[in-house]
Enzyme design. Structure first.
Site, short mmCIF file in Angstrom:
data_model
loop_
_atom_site.label_atom_id
_atom_site.label_comp_id
_atom_site.label_asym_id
_atom_site.label_seq_id
_atom_site.Cartn_x
_atom_site.Cartn_y
_atom_site.Cartn_z
N ASN A 94 9.07 0.50 88.45
CA ASN A 94 10.21 1.07 89.19
C ASN A 94 9.80 1.52 90.60
O ASN A 94 10.55 2.23 91.26
CB ASN A 94 10.83 2.24 88.43
N HIS A 149 7.20 3.49 91.36
CA HIS A 149 6.52 4.78 91.51
C HIS A 149 5.04 4.61 91.87
O HIS A 149 4.41 3.61 91.51
CB HIS A 149 6.70 5.69 90.28
N GLU A 162 8.28 9.54 90.95
CA GLU A 162 9.34 8.67 90.48
C GLU A 162 10.38 8.46 91.58
O GLU A 162 10.41 9.20 92.58
CB GLU A 162 10.00 9.34 89.26
C1 GLP Z 1 1.33 5.05 85.41
C2 GLP Z 1 0.48 5.77 86.46
C3 GLP Z 1 0.48 5.05 87.79
C4 GLP Z 1 0.22 3.57 87.59
C5 GLP Z 1 1.31 2.99 86.72
C6 GLP Z 1 1.16 1.49 86.49
O1 GLP Z 1 2.65 5.41 85.47
N1 GLP Z 1 0.89 7.10 86.65
O2 GLP Z 1 -0.51 5.62 88.65
O3 GLP Z 1 0.17 2.91 88.84
O4 GLP Z 1 1.25 3.65 85.46
O5 GLP Z 1 0.39 1.22 85.36
P1 GLP Z 1 -0.25 -0.18 85.05
O6 GLP Z 1 -1.37 -0.36 86.03
O7 GLP Z 1 -0.73 -0.08 83.64
O8 GLP Z 1 0.82 -1.20 85.23
#
Ligand code: GLP
Length: 261
Positions: A136, A138, A143
């Site tokens: 999304n 973030h 968020e």
């Molecule tokens: C979580 C973390 C973020 C990260 C995101 C994506 O929400 N707080 O810092 O970038 O996940 O995760 P992934 O790398 O597993 O797609």
């Protein structure tokens, strides 16, 4: 903004780790901002490899993690502290006293969030911030609708993030709804930001962050305001960028001009 599109996540990880190691050679007491999630694991594996096989020394490095779930004990498998111990800290020689996480338990959270910011400032600031991006948009746990000037604080996670993260939780266990995260303003103060994103499920977020308007609705888009930010992508996550071909030429020219810059 530099947009680098790699043939694989492994190649991207090697490049990003290379940048961290080059910075570490220049500054042995490097200050690193670190992210969790599946995306940075390849970079952490490369750093561990460099420590084990080349003897790279991390003993003076300071680290600040982006975020942590509220009220999840450090021993919980899903806590970010546990994640970092498993994927990075157990494999390099950074002393525990130089590892920092935002406050996630107890009271006086706002005051301790301010202290976290102060701790970062006292080191001279984050030299390299490693980032991923949520589907999304973030960054950290900022968020959509997070203030672009926000500082470290507690955030409520969106349904989308809770759904995305529920894959890590065993049947019946609810992922935490609250987390403490560096703010977008905090992230923008890092001297260099490197965001990695891989896979088709990140393509919309990457497009909104790189080509969309700067908007709190896509926190990643705030990085457009940063003077030294690189987006390290694979072909899938870059697939919705309209200027893909242009970014390729930019890099070719950068390579060509390297000795003149
Ligand atoms: C979580 C973390 C973020 C990260 C995101 C994506 O929400 N707080 O810092 O970038 O996940 O995760 P992934 O790398 O597993 O797609």
């Amino acid at each position: 903004m530099r947009v680098l599109v790699f043939d694989s996540a492994e190649l991207a990880a090697r490049r990003v780790a290379g940048e961290v190691l080059a910075a570490l050679r220049e500054k042995p007491d490097l200050v690193l901002g670190l992210a969790t999630g599946s995306t940075p694991i390849g970079v952490y594996a490369e750093l561990i490899r460099a420590h084990r096989t080349e003897g790279i020394d991390f003993s003076r490095v300071r680290t600040f993690n982006l975020d942590e779930y509220l009220d999840l004990p450090a021993t919980h498998e899903q806590s970010y502290r546990h994640f970092m111990d498993r994927y990075l800290f157990s494999g390099i020689n950074v002393p525990p006293s130089q590892i920092h996480f935002p406050p996630s338990e107890g009271s006086d959270l706002l005051e301790r969030c301010r202290e976290y910011e102060e701790d970062i400032r006292r080191t001279g600031g984050i030299d390299i911030q490693i980032l991923g991006i949520g589907s999304n948009g973030h960054i950290g746990f900022n968020e959509p609708t997070s203030s672009l000037a926000s500082r470290t604080r507690v955030k409520t996670l969106t349904d989308k993030t809770l759904r995305d993260n529920s894959r890590f939780y065993r049947g019946g266990e609810e992922p935490p709804q609250l987390a403490c995260t560096m703010g977008i303003g905090t992230i923008l103060e890092a001297k260099k930001v490197i965001l990695q994103a891989f896979g088709a499920k990140k393509a919309d977020a990457v497009r909104a962050a790189v080509e969309g308007p700067v908007s709190s609705f896509c926190p990643g888009s705030a990085l457009q305001l940063h003077p030294d930010v690189s987006f390290c992508l694979d072909h899938e996550s870059a697939s919705k960028l309209s200027l893909r071909e242009y970014h390729r030429r930019v890099l070719e020219n950068e390579e060509r001009l390297r000795h003149r810059l």
